[in-house]
Each structure stands twice: as structure tokens, then as C-alpha cells.
Design an enzyme around this catalytic site. Sequence first.
Site, short mmCIF file in Angstrom:
data_model
loop_
_atom_site.label_atom_id
_atom_site.label_comp_id
_atom_site.label_asym_id
_atom_site.label_seq_id
_atom_site.Cartn_x
_atom_site.Cartn_y
_atom_site.Cartn_z
N ARG A 170 0.99 -1.26 0.03
CA ARG A 170 -0.03 -0.06 0.06
C ARG A 170 0.87 1.26 -0.13
NH1 ARG A 170 -1.00 2.22 4.56
NH2 ARG A 170 -1.25 0.48 5.69
N TYR A 208 -17.56 16.75 -15.33
CA TYR A 208 -18.15 15.32 -15.54
C TYR A 208 -18.84 14.79 -14.35
CZ TYR A 208 -17.34 10.28 -14.36
OH TYR A 208 -17.40 8.81 -14.05
N ASP A 252 -8.09 18.66 -14.63
CA ASP A 252 -8.46 17.40 -15.22
C ASP A 252 -8.18 17.17 -16.37
OD1 ASP A 252 -9.56 14.99 -16.01
OD2 ASP A 252 -11.42 15.13 -14.78
N LYS A 310 -8.86 6.00 -19.10
CA LYS A 310 -9.10 6.46 -20.41
C LYS A 310 -7.98 6.56 -21.53
CE LYS A 310 -13.17 7.37 -18.53
NZ LYS A 310 -13.01 7.34 -17.19
#
Length: 381
Positions: free
Chosen positions: A51, A104, A176, A201
Site C-alpha cells: 500500500r 463530468y 482534469d 481513458k
Amino acid sequence: MHEAQGFSTRAIHAGQEPDPLTGAVVPPIYATSTYKQDGVGGLRGGYEYSRSGNPTRTALETCLAAIEGGTRGFAFASGLAAEDTVLRALLSPGDHVVIPDDAYGGTFRLFDKVATRWGLKYTAAPITDLDAVAAAMNADTKMVWIETPTNPLLNIADIEQLADLAHRRNALVVVDNTFASPYLQQPLALGADLVVHSTTKYIGGHSDVVGGAIVVQDGEIADAIAFHHNSMGAVAGPFDAFLTLRGIKTLGVRMDRHCDNAEVVAEFLAGHAKVAEVRYPGLSTHPGHDVAGKQMKRYGGMISFRHKDGEQAAVDLCARTEVFTLGESLGGVESLIEHPGRMTHASAAGSVLEVPADLVRLSVGIEDADDLLADLRQALR
């Protein structure tokens, strides 16, 4: 790696030196949760628990920083996990954020349904209008959140001007950069403080992995993100990091093909009798065309358009395509079509961010352009 090297050279090599033990040219998948320590506190390479750090993820994060022109990159389990970490790491209850009025849907949901319960305040404003953004800011504004191009209306924000405005008000700027990708746009060089991505994406590019990223330049911001990255734990797993890193290697060549095809499709739609409006920054009629030309290398692979016959015709169109696959997400090698109002932006229904009901969004893939045009032609019959 030398800073003067080109984008694709960095994408292929940054953080990806051949393995010193075997000579493998691709970073291995370190599928381990923990690491042997050479005595208490004696860490090998700084790794103790995956982690907190994993060598495969480190390779990806190094590459992300290199292709965005930042000093540190962070890889997350999803784009929204990255966005949430930005808010938790850098803001406090009572702080105010300006967000796009056409953001978004998932970003809007995060602010409106999650962050507000934590005490965060936000105002939605048209980020194409500098005066409107300035008017939306107040004494509590600590951040201006930018998408450019926006999802799904493809509006263009002037990053440099907004960064100057925000910094004069002592606010941070987050961009973004998912729609543009680091290949087409470099927000940090234009004054942004942080860049976020859904690496699902264009960066991943093959619709086979979910992920997110943050890239920064400032050391204090990086330290705050690093602390919350580890403390909140929404990190990219080693196999996801491996797939994302593989996708980055071809990002430049893929984006050129996405742009080639989108330009052809946009011109076709602009001349079609059933199309009322085309939203693509590469068209000279787009209100953000000049700004996009100033800050982007090319205009991207995303197109939105409004069907002249209304909502049901837009929905029916989405069901008739054969090469364009009906589905959410974007940025993969295959072309996708969707109805934002009922799909990706359903969470914004009834709000100031509600999208037009007759809107169709295309993620233009890298298939043969003639086949894409033929598919749209028959679907628009």
C-alpha cells in the site's frame, strides 16, 4: 532521463530501466504485499508494504510525472479516488471550490453528494468566462477545478489565465487532463498546481484497466498527496500499474490517430442534416477553438453533437451504430457512443450541470475512418 527528450521517448523509457538482475526491458509485476527487511527499519529500496509502495507502481508513477512535466506522480485505483485524495489532502471543512458548470457527472457527484457532507462548499461556474469564475470566488475559495476540454460539452478553459486569477486569490488550480491526455496538453507548464487523470481513458487506452493519477510539481503539495495516498489507501495494484504503463508506451501514436479520425468525423457531422450542433474544438466554429489551438497540440478524439430531432432520436441513434459500441467510458482504441443525459451524466439531472437531452457523445477510436463514417451515416438515416 534527460529533460530534453521527446514525449514518446519519455513515455517508453521513464521509470522503466531494464531489470538489473535479468535485463528484462519491461518492468516486472511485483505481486507481493510485503517485503523482507534487513533488520528493524532496514528497508530494501524503501519498500515495506505494497500500500505504501510497490516497484511496479513506482515505475508507473515515475513515468506519469515524466510525461506530464511534473516532479512526482501518484497512481490510484480510479480517477475518482485520485480526485477524492486531492480534496482530502489539500482542503478542510468550510473551504470553497469553484468547479465547471459542465463538469463530468462523477466529479459533480463527488462534490455535491460526498464532499458537501464533509463540510466542503462549491460553486459551479462557466470556466470559459474569466469574469464569471472571479465572481464565483470568495474569501473561502481555496481551489479552482478545471476540466478542459470539458466532459461532455467540450468547452475549453484558458488554463494560463485561470491559473493567474486563482493564484492572485491564493487558490490552487487543479486540471482534469483526461480528455486531452498529456500528449496533447501540459497543464503544469501553463500554471496549474495539480493535474488529475482517469488513466482508465487515453493513458491506459485499451479499455482493460481502471485507474487514476495525480501529478504535481510543488514539494509540499506532493508530500500532502503522498501522505493521504498511503493513509487512505486507494492505490493502483501492481497488475493495473503494469497495464497502464503498457498503454502509456503507445499514447503518442494512438492520440495522433484519434485526432486524425475525430477531425474527419466532426467535419462529416457538421454537414449532416440531422445534426443541430457539433461540439469539437478542432472546428473553427467552436467558441474555444483559438484557446485550444494555443494550449493543445491537437484537438483530441472526443466529439459531442446534438440531434436535430430531439432526445428519443438521440437515444435511437445510439442503439443503431455497429462500429461505434454503445458504452460508457472513453479513450480506448475502439470507438464508443453514449447518451450522456441517461448514462455518464445522469447524476447531474435536475442540477445546474444537467446536459441537453438531445446530446450524443462519441469517443472516436483508431479504426479506419471510412468505416466510422459509414456507421454514422447509416445510424443517422
